[in-house]
Design an enzyme around this catalytic site. Structure first.
Site, PDB file in Angstrom:
ATOM      1  N   HIS A   1       8.896 -28.676 -21.989  1.00 54.70           N
ATOM      2  CA  HIS A   1       8.358 -27.714 -21.034  1.00 54.70           C
ATOM      3  C   HIS A   1       9.378 -27.326 -19.973  1.00 54.70           C
ATOM      4  O   HIS A   1      10.022 -28.177 -19.378  1.00 54.70           O
ATOM      5  CB  HIS A   1       7.115 -28.330 -20.371  1.00 54.70           C
ATOM      6  CG  HIS A   1       6.627 -27.593 -19.177  1.00 54.70           C
ATOM      7  ND1 HIS A   1       6.484 -28.199 -17.955  1.00 54.70           N
ATOM      8  CD2 HIS A   1       6.252 -26.301 -19.006  1.00 54.70           C
ATOM      9  CE1 HIS A   1       6.025 -27.324 -17.074  1.00 54.70           C
ATOM     10  NE2 HIS A   1       5.877 -26.164 -17.693  1.00 54.70           N
TER      11      HIS A   1
ATOM     12  N   GLU B   1      10.836 -31.275 -12.141  1.00 52.98           N
ATOM     13  CA  GLU B   1       9.398 -31.498 -11.972  1.00 52.98           C
ATOM     14  C   GLU B   1       8.595 -30.977 -13.143  1.00 52.98           C
ATOM     15  O   GLU B   1       7.519 -31.509 -13.467  1.00 52.98           O
ATOM     16  CB  GLU B   1       8.922 -30.859 -10.660  1.00 52.98           C
ATOM     17  CG  GLU B   1       8.649 -29.365 -10.693  1.00 52.98           C
ATOM     18  CD  GLU B   1       9.901 -28.512 -10.817  1.00 52.98           C
ATOM     19  OE1 GLU B   1       9.788 -27.349 -11.233  1.00 52.98           O
ATOM     20  OE2 GLU B   1      10.984 -29.003 -10.475  1.00 52.98           O
ATOM     21  N   ASP B   2       9.101 -29.939 -13.815  1.00 55.28           N
ATOM     22  CA  ASP B   2       8.366 -29.354 -14.938  1.00 55.28           C
ATOM     23  C   ASP B   2       8.187 -30.353 -16.079  1.00 55.28           C
ATOM     24  O   ASP B   2       7.107 -30.461 -16.660  1.00 55.28           O
ATOM     25  CB  ASP B   2       9.064 -28.084 -15.442  1.00 55.28           C
ATOM     26  CG  ASP B   2      10.572 -28.246 -15.567  1.00 55.28           C
ATOM     27  OD1 ASP B   2      11.080 -29.382 -15.444  1.00 55.28           O
ATOM     28  OD2 ASP B   2      11.248 -27.231 -15.790  1.00 55.28           O
ATOM     29  N   PHE B   3       9.235 -31.103 -16.389  1.00 54.02           N
ATOM     30  CA  PHE B   3       9.156 -32.114 -17.450  1.00 54.02           C
ATOM     31  C   PHE B   3       8.110 -33.172 -17.114  1.00 54.02           C
ATOM     32  O   PHE B   3       7.289 -33.555 -17.954  1.00 54.02           O
ATOM     33  CB  PHE B   3      10.526 -32.752 -17.661  1.00 54.02           C
ATOM     34  CG  PHE B   3      10.531 -33.898 -18.646  1.00 54.02           C
ATOM     35  CD1 PHE B   3      10.688 -33.667 -19.999  1.00 54.02           C
ATOM     36  CD2 PHE B   3      10.378 -35.208 -18.216  1.00 54.02           C
ATOM     37  CE1 PHE B   3      10.685 -34.713 -20.906  1.00 54.02           C
ATOM     38  CE2 PHE B   3      10.377 -36.264 -19.113  1.00 54.02           C
ATOM     39  CZ  PHE B   3      10.538 -36.012 -20.465  1.00 54.02           C
TER      40      PHE B   3
END
Length: 397
Positions: free
Chosen positions: A208, A235-237
């Site tokens: 992601h 932060e997305d991961f």
């Protein structure tokens, strides 16, 4: 002598298997991309209205495309949504851009949050946290400033949000722009990035990127809210990992994310790729071994040596055929992701593709040798696991 021979044959077999695996990824990406992308979803009749969506737009500065990019969010074909603009600096000229659009589209529900909040080292999370806490709806869309939306993109994303799905994200791609840097970006996101992204979505692996992500606010709240992820730069991961760990499905929408940043030059693009590589190295240390082998030139050379040892094939001929077939597969995949006429000719594609493939190992080496991450005017250091620490943090009054 015998142990050395066995070792060489062992490496040759490993490279042979890895090379075959890469061709399987090519096949999956092409077939799955054709099936998954650019599909028109016709909503089934239902008595339940579409859920409201709170769109978080973190902004910093003004580029030549910012006005047109933001305006596409005011013209979305979706029944109920709000746009929450997040601007850290009260002197940022982006405030004037936002206010002008709000005046132009008074019927669209909007709010502007200036100042941000210090909840971690991640500047994006700090900038968005106030808006997130004030959001009205159960679905949150985090969308970067450089993203351009089609009228039905939000509707497409919500239609993919099934009862068991907690997060829908757009596969990174680019708008059609002029210049070599724009060609290079489109080739990368439409080939190397799309190949991994589509295969990861097919096998349900976390790949992601958070430039355009729709998610359930309730799940984030169970984990402590958006501020919980402020300790990570990627932060997305970790947001996607949170959803997966809690038993939710994640997936991609059929519309790729149309990046349209006004800053488009080769150096900035390569710095971006190097920064992403550093993040992957910190989060998944095995990347240092396997990622270089996913590049055409590297795995091709290794496979040419392996085939010459195992099957006595001519390595140079094998290597050239490998590059040619890889090139053709990338052209097919890029055409699928583009879903229309490419903004450059085949010669431009050849030059851009060769430049990208030949420079990729060098950029990865730079990431390995210098683990610090420069993000705008700030510098961070990553620990194993992805937790970040800012070097020389700004003084807060």
């Amino acid at each position: 002598m015998a142990p050395m021979i066995y070792t060489l044959y062992g490496f040759a077999i490993f490279f042979f298997i890895f090379w075959c695996g890469m061709w399987l990824l090519h096949l999956i990406a092409i077939v799955y991309g054709k099936y998954r992308l650019h599909k028109k979803i016709i909503p089934e009749p239902t008595d339940e209205p579409y859920p409201g969506v709170s769109i978080l737009k973190p902004l910093m500065g003004v580029d030549p495309h910012l006005v047109s990019n933001l305006e596409t969010f005011f013209t979305l074909n979706y029944p109920m949504y709000e746009i929450l603009f997040c601007i850290e600096d009260e002197k940022d000229p982006a405030i004037d851009v936002v206010n002008a659009l709000i005046e132009k589209y008074p019927k669209v529900s909007t709010s502007v949050f200036v100042g941000g909040s210090l909840v971690g080292v991640n500047p994006k999370i700090n900038n968005m946290n106030k808006a997130y806490e004030a959001s009205s709806y159960d679905l949150i869309l985090i969308s970067d400033s450089g993203i351009r939306m089609k009228e039905d993109t939000l509707l497409d994303m919500v239609n993919h949000m099934t009862e068991k799905t907690g997060l829908i994200h757009q596969m990174p791609f680019t708008c059609d722009r002029n210049g070599f840097a724009a060609t290079l970006e489109k080739i990368y996101f439409g080939t190397a990035q799309s190949r991994i992204y589509l295969c990861a979505d097919f096998v349900r692996v976390n790949c992601h990127t958070g430039m355009s992500t729709l998610m359930r606010k309730a799940v984030l709240e169970e984990h402590g809210g958006l501020k919980t992820f402020g300790c990570y730069l990627a932060e997305d991961f970790f947001i996607a990992k949170c959803f997966i760990d809690r038993g939710w499905k994640i997936g991609i929408s059929s519309h790729p994310a149309l990046q349209n940043s006004g800053l488009c030059d080769v150096n900035s693009f390569q710095a971006r790729l190097t920064r992403w590589a550093k993040l992957r190295l910190a989060m998944v240390p095995l990347v240092i071994i396997f990622e270089p082998l996913t590049e055409c030139m590297v795995i091709g050379a290794c496979a040419a040596w392996a085939f010459s040892l195992l099957f006595l094939w001519e390595p140079l001929v094998f290597y050239l055929v490998h590059i040619l077939v890889w090139f053709l597969c990338d052209w097919i995949l890029l055409s699928i992701v583009q879903n229309g006429t490419l903004p450059f000719n085949k010669f431009d594609f050849i030059i851009g593709w060769l430049f990208r493939e030949c420079s990729a190992p060098y950029l990865f080496l730079l990431a390995v040798l210098d683990p610090t991450i420069k993000w705008r005017n700030r510098v961070f250091k990553l620990a194993w696991g992805g937790v970040a620490q800012e070097l020389k943090p700004r003084i807060k009054c």
